[in-house]
Scaffold this motif. Structure first.
Motif, mmCIF file in Angstrom:
data_model
loop_
_atom_site.group_PDB
_atom_site.id
_atom_site.type_symbol
_atom_site.label_atom_id
_atom_site.label_comp_id
_atom_site.label_asym_id
_atom_site.label_seq_id
_atom_site.Cartn_x
_atom_site.Cartn_y
_atom_site.Cartn_z
ATOM 1 N N UNK A 111 0.864 -1.179 0.000
ATOM 2 C CA UNK A 111 0.000 0.000 0.000
ATOM 3 C C UNK A 111 0.900 1.228 0.000
ATOM 4 N N UNK A 112 0.659 2.114 -0.972
ATOM 5 C CA UNK A 112 1.462 3.336 -1.121
ATOM 6 C C UNK A 112 2.948 3.008 -1.194
ATOM 7 N N UNK A 113 3.286 2.017 -1.958
ATOM 8 C CA UNK A 113 4.668 1.536 -2.181
ATOM 9 C C UNK A 113 5.377 1.100 -0.899
ATOM 10 N N UNK A 114 4.589 0.717 0.102
ATOM 11 C CA UNK A 114 5.159 0.214 1.353
ATOM 12 C C UNK A 114 4.595 -1.191 1.573
ATOM 13 N N UNK A 115 5.483 -2.131 1.808
ATOM 14 C CA UNK A 115 5.054 -3.505 2.057
ATOM 15 C C UNK A 115 4.350 -3.546 3.404
ATOM 16 N N UNK A 116 3.085 -3.958 3.378
ATOM 17 C CA UNK A 116 2.285 -4.047 4.589
ATOM 18 C C UNK A 116 2.295 -5.456 5.181
ATOM 19 N N UNK A 117 2.258 -6.457 4.296
ATOM 20 C CA UNK A 117 2.172 -7.842 4.744
ATOM 21 C C UNK A 117 2.868 -8.720 3.708
ATOM 22 N N UNK A 118 3.677 -9.652 4.168
ATOM 23 C CA UNK A 118 4.372 -10.565 3.266
ATOM 24 C C UNK A 118 4.287 -11.966 3.868
ATOM 25 N N UNK A 119 3.567 -12.866 3.188
ATOM 26 C CA UNK A 119 3.344 -14.211 3.703
ATOM 27 C C UNK A 119 3.815 -15.237 2.680
ATOM 28 N N UNK A 120 4.533 -16.228 3.156
ATOM 29 C CA UNK A 120 4.966 -17.330 2.301
ATOM 30 C C UNK A 120 4.598 -18.630 2.982
ATOM 31 N N UNK A 121 4.000 -19.540 2.214
ATOM 32 C CA UNK A 121 3.630 -20.855 2.735
ATOM 33 C C UNK A 121 4.251 -21.920 1.840
ATOM 34 N N UNK A 122 4.646 -22.993 2.463
ATOM 35 C CA UNK A 122 5.218 -24.109 1.718
ATOM 36 C C UNK A 122 4.571 -25.401 2.178
ATOM 37 N N UNK A 123 4.377 -26.326 1.227
ATOM 38 C CA UNK A 123 3.858 -27.640 1.598
ATOM 39 C C UNK A 123 4.509 -28.689 0.715
ATOM 40 N N UNK A 124 4.596 -29.878 1.254
ATOM 41 C CA UNK A 124 5.187 -30.988 0.526
ATOM 42 C C UNK A 124 4.307 -32.206 0.736
ATOM 43 N N UNK A 125 4.132 -32.994 -0.330
ATOM 44 C CA UNK A 125 3.329 -34.211 -0.226
ATOM 45 C C UNK A 125 3.970 -35.271 -1.110
ATOM 46 N N UNK A 126 4.051 -36.474 -0.628
ATOM 47 C CA UNK A 126 4.623 -37.555 -1.414
ATOM 48 C C UNK A 126 4.866 -38.769 -0.550
ATOM 49 N N UNK A 127 5.284 -39.830 -1.194
ATOM 50 C CA UNK A 127 5.556 -41.086 -0.498
ATOM 51 C C UNK A 127 7.037 -41.400 -0.613
ATOM 52 N N UNK A 128 7.635 -41.735 0.500
ATOM 53 C CA UNK A 128 9.039 -42.146 0.529
ATOM 54 C C UNK A 128 9.088 -43.556 1.094
ATOM 55 N N UNK A 129 9.712 -44.447 0.342
ATOM 56 C CA UNK A 129 9.890 -45.837 0.805
ATOM 57 C C UNK A 129 11.352 -46.205 0.686
ATOM 58 N N UNK A 130 11.794 -47.032 1.586
ATOM 59 C CA UNK A 130 13.148 -47.571 1.498
ATOM 60 C C UNK A 130 14.235 -46.636 1.963
ATOM 61 N N UNK A 131 13.890 -45.618 2.745
ATOM 62 C CA UNK A 131 14.921 -44.722 3.267
ATOM 63 C C UNK A 131 15.730 -45.462 4.328
ATOM 64 N N UNK A 132 17.039 -45.365 4.211
ATOM 65 C CA UNK A 132 17.950 -46.051 5.124
ATOM 66 C C UNK A 132 18.516 -45.033 6.105
ATOM 67 N N UNK A 133 18.529 -45.388 7.385
ATOM 68 C CA UNK A 133 19.111 -44.501 8.395
ATOM 69 C C UNK A 133 20.622 -44.593 8.318
ATOM 70 N N UNK A 134 21.263 -43.465 8.025
ATOM 71 C CA UNK A 134 22.719 -43.413 7.934
ATOM 72 C C UNK A 134 23.326 -43.200 9.310
#
Length: 170
Positions: free
Chosen positions: A118-141
């Motif tokens: 608003x009036x060249x001044x940042x009033x609010x800045x929001x970022x959201x992230x999401x991840x979805x998927x299946x992981x199989x066979x992960x080995x603990x190092x």
């Protein structure tokens, strides 16, 4: 350059298969080790095709690296009554964080962002992230304590598992 050679090899194999079908030979199975009295030129074509397939597999294994996911969790913030339970819960939380990291690398991260100006001044800045998927066979190092209040868990997906995941996605 490799694609036209492969296409001509496949074409020759198809023609050879048709000729075998017309001649009543039922021993042709697409491999270099064939039974009966097969023309040496046909064996060479089949051997070249098998070599091309083997080189594709070798190139795939060289190109696809193993993926490592790292997760961290703090012991003191875990909701448990004694120190041992807090440590176990921190390890569990760090493992889930490492799984999330692997999932981001394999399936990608969906980002959404919103900025209000608003009036060249940042009033609010929001970022959201999401991840979805299946992981199989992960080995603990490894599972390491970091400092006096944090655990680090490192998980790994090997090349074969990544290749299976990529094949399933196609």
């Amino acid at each position: 350059m490799r694609k036209p050679i492969r296409q001509s090899v496949i074409t020759m194999l198809a023609l050879t298969g048709a000729l075998f079908g017309l001649s009543g030979c039922n021993t042709f199975n697409g491999h270099a080790a064939m039974l009966g009295n097969v023309d040496p030129a046909v064996r060479d074509v089949v051997a070249v095709e098998a070599a091309l397939d083997a080189s594709d597999v070798a190139v795939t294994k060289q190109v696809v690296p193993a993926i490592t996911g790292v997760g961290y969790a703090t012991i003191s913030v875990q909701p448990a009554r004694n120190a041992n339970q807090k440590r176990l819960m921190a390890i569990r939380a760090a493992r889930l964080d490492a799984m999330r990291d692997l999932t981001e690398q394999v399936h990608g991260l969906q980002m959404s962002s919103r900025t209000t100006v608003i009036d060249t001044i940042v009033q609010n800045d929001t970022t959201r992230a999401s991840v979805a998927g299946t992981i199989r066979g992960a080995r603990t190092v490894r599972i390491n304590p970091v400092g006096s209040d944090t655990y680090e868990v490192v998980l790994e997906l090997d090349r074969d598992m990544i290749a299976r995941i990529m094949k399933a996605l196609r």
